[in-house]
Motif scaffolding. Structure first.
Motif, PDB file in Angstrom:
ATOM      1  N   ARG A   1     106.263   7.591 112.044  1.00 19.98           N
ATOM      2  CA  ARG A   1     107.303   7.075 111.147  1.00 19.98           C
ATOM      3  C   ARG A   1     106.705   6.631 109.818  1.00 19.98           C
ATOM      4  O   ARG A   1     107.236   6.954 108.739  1.00 19.98           O
ATOM      5  N   LEU A   2     105.564   5.902 109.923  1.00 15.01           N
ATOM      6  CA  LEU A   2     104.911   5.448 108.688  1.00 15.01           C
ATOM      7  C   LEU A   2     104.435   6.629 107.850  1.00 15.01           C
ATOM      8  O   LEU A   2     104.578   6.636 106.618  1.00 15.01           O
ATOM      9  N   LYS A   3     103.851   7.638 108.539  1.00 15.09           N
ATOM     10  CA  LYS A   3     103.383   8.811 107.813  1.00 15.09           C
ATOM     11  C   LYS A   3     104.548   9.554 107.179  1.00 15.09           C
ATOM     12  O   LYS A   3     104.453  10.029 106.039  1.00 15.09           O
ATOM     13  N   LYS A   4     105.642   9.623 107.936  1.00 14.95           N
ATOM     14  CA  LYS A   4     106.819  10.299 107.400  1.00 14.95           C
ATOM     15  C   LYS A   4     107.350   9.547 106.182  1.00 14.95           C
ATOM     16  O   LYS A   4     107.694  10.164 105.157  1.00 14.95           O
ATOM     17  N   GLN A   5     107.423   8.203 106.305  1.00 14.77           N
ATOM     18  CA  GLN A   5     107.881   7.410 105.163  1.00 14.77           C
ATOM     19  C   GLN A   5     106.915   7.543 103.984  1.00 14.77           C
ATOM     20  O   GLN A   5     107.336   7.667 102.826  1.00 14.77           O
TER      21      GLN A   5
ATOM     22  N   ARG B   1     107.684   8.940 100.411  1.00 15.69           N
ATOM     23  CA  ARG B   1     107.381   8.240  99.160  1.00 15.69           C
ATOM     24  C   ARG B   1     106.506   9.090  98.245  1.00 15.69           C
ATOM     25  O   ARG B   1     106.716   9.147  97.028  1.00 15.69           O
ATOM     26  N   LEU B   2     105.501   9.761  98.883  1.00 13.56           N
ATOM     27  CA  LEU B   2     104.627  10.617  98.085  1.00 13.56           C
ATOM     28  C   LEU B   2     105.401  11.773  97.460  1.00 13.56           C
ATOM     29  O   LEU B   2     105.148  12.151  96.308  1.00 13.56           O
ATOM     30  N   GLU B   3     106.334  12.330  98.246  1.00 13.23           N
ATOM     31  CA  GLU B   3     107.147  13.404  97.688  1.00 13.23           C
ATOM     32  C   GLU B   3     107.991  12.898  96.521  1.00 13.23           C
ATOM     33  O   GLU B   3     108.093  13.574  95.482  1.00 13.23           O
ATOM     34  N   ASN B   4     108.567  11.696  96.706  1.00 19.16           N
ATOM     35  CA  ASN B   4     109.355  11.124  95.607  1.00 19.16           C
ATOM     36  C   ASN B   4     108.480  10.849  94.390  1.00 19.16           C
ATOM     37  O   ASN B   4     108.858  11.142  93.248  1.00 19.16           O
ATOM     38  N   GLN B   5     107.272  10.275  94.674  1.00 17.73           N
ATOM     39  CA  GLN B   5     106.346  10.015  93.568  1.00 17.73           C
ATOM     40  C   GLN B   5     105.899  11.319  92.915  1.00 17.73           C
ATOM     41  O   GLN B   5     105.773  11.396  91.691  1.00 17.73           O
ATOM     42  N   GLN B   6     105.651  12.352  93.788  1.00 17.38           N
ATOM     43  CA  GLN B   6     105.241  13.639  93.230  1.00 17.38           C
ATOM     44  C   GLN B   6     106.349  14.238  92.372  1.00 17.38           C
ATOM     45  O   GLN B   6     106.072  14.800  91.304  1.00 17.38           O
ATOM     46  N   ASP B   7     107.590  14.086  92.861  1.00 18.08           N
ATOM     47  CA  ASP B   7     108.720  14.570  92.047  1.00 18.08           C
ATOM     48  C   ASP B   7     108.781  13.826  90.721  1.00 18.08           C
ATOM     49  O   ASP B   7     108.985  14.445  89.655  1.00 18.08           O
TER      50      ASP B   7
END
Length: 374
Positions: A139-143, A147-153
């Motif tokens: 769950r933490l990795k998924k979150q 977050r990383l995907e959002n930050q990457q976006d």
């Protein structure tokens, strides 16, 4: 008949004698009496009396044998009961030992079962704990990935915006470079137009001083025009290489004054770049110093040398020196009270770059200017 009775008595005594049960004294006496009487009557051939005592004898013997038999049976029964009890005791002991062994085995099995159950519970709890940790990490990795995907976006959007801004900046810089280049080119052309106009105007003048003033103005404008020409030609639109600029300015003045080989120039210019705010004053100072030397240091057809040096002092100051081996200044000359246009122009340009100017007579004229690097 007598022999038969004797045989019967012998067998009876033999049976009684071989019995393992002891005979009572009274029974023994009776048997002995009966035996004597049987023998006595047999001797007297009173066989009926002998037979009578024989029956009594046999009866006592049978009683004795019966008692012996009963005693034997009782002994056997007692022995049987004893053996049976021993067997039962052994069987019970065996059963007890077996029960104890079974109980111990059962306790061992129960203990092992408890240990196995505890181990099983521990393994299950460990697996459940590991699964819980794994799920939590997932769950933490998924979150974190979300977050990383959002930050990457967001980073990609910023990068796209920065790239767009960079392209706009490059476009603006190119436009700015072109504009600055065009400005320098136009300034240089305009100065050349003014120089040409002044040259044309001097052709209509009969006054020598006026013509000389116009010529000096042309030289000054040419020194500025050379700076804009250098800025127009160089890749950097903000810095002028002073070595190249000084060489071109000297060539221009040599051609203007038509010195030929009469006056030599010695240049020692470091690889120094100056911005336009300091290059223009230095150019005007060089123009005035060289012009004054060409006009006044070498009268008529005198031969001489003009040396120009520009170097950096300890990385903080720049030192410009213009020297000649000509006539030098008159003894009464004082730079502080001199009001000539050329001297005032040099002092004004020196003040503009926060520098200090000095003039000395030593086998010619020494002009020294020190000003900060930046």
């Amino acid at each position: 008949m007598r022999i038969l009775l004797i045989l019967i008595l012998s067998v009876g005594f033999s049976a009684v004698a071989h019995s393992q049960q002891p005979v009572k004294p009274s029974d023994s006496v009776r048997l002995s009496i009966f035996s004597q009487k049987i023998r006595a009557y047999s001797t007297t051939k009173d066989y009926s009396s002998a037979l009578k005592y024989l029956k009594q004898y046999q009866h006592v013997k049978d009683s004795i044998l019966e008692v012996y038999k009963q005693q034997q049976i009782s002994a056997l029964q007692l022995r049987y009961q004893t053996v049976k009890k021993d067997l039962e005791a052994k069987s019970k002991e065996k059963n007890i030992n077996l029960l104890i062994g079974q109980n111990s085995l059962r306790n061992t099995n129960i203990y092992q079962a408890r240990i196995i159950r505890k181990i099983t519970i521990g393994v299950i709890m460990t697996i459940a704990f590991l699964l819980a940790i794994s799920f939590l990490q997932y769950r933490l990795k998924k979150q974190a990935n979300l977050r990383l995907e959002n930050q990457q976006d967001a980073i990609n959007q910023k990068n796209n915006a920065l790239e767009h801004l960079s392209k706009q900046k490059d476009t603006l810089l190119e436009e700015k470079e072109l504009l600055i280049k065009e400005i320098h080119h136009r300034v240089k052309n305009n100065l050349q137009v003014v120089i040409s106009l002044l040259n044309t105007q001097s052709a209509y003048l009969n006054d020598i001083k006026a013509s000389e003033a116009i010529r000096q103005s042309q030289h000054r404008m040419q020194s500025i025009s050379l700076i804009h020409q250098k800025l127009y030609q160089s890749e950097s639109r903000a810095l002028i290489n002073m070595k190249e600029y000084t060489q071109e300015l000297v060539q221009y003045l040599q051609q203007s004054f038509e010195t030929g080989n009469r006056i030599a120039f010695k240049l020692n210019i470091g690889d120094i770049d100056l911005d336009v705010l300091r290059a223009v004053p230095i150019g005007l100072i060089l123009n005035e110093a060289i012009t004054n030397s060409l006009k006044h240091a070498f009268p008529a057809d005198a031969v001489g040398q003009i040396a120009i040096e520009l170097k950096c002092l300890k990385g903080k100051l720049l030192k410009l020196m213009v020297t000649d081996d000509g006539m030098g200044l008159p003894p009464e000359f004082n730079i502080d009270i001199c009001q000539s246009l050329g001297i005032n122009l040099m002092k004004g340009m020196c003040k503009q770059i926060s520098g200090q100017i000095a003039m000395e007579n030593e086998n010619g004229l020494y002009i020294t200017i020190e000003f900060p690097v930046s």
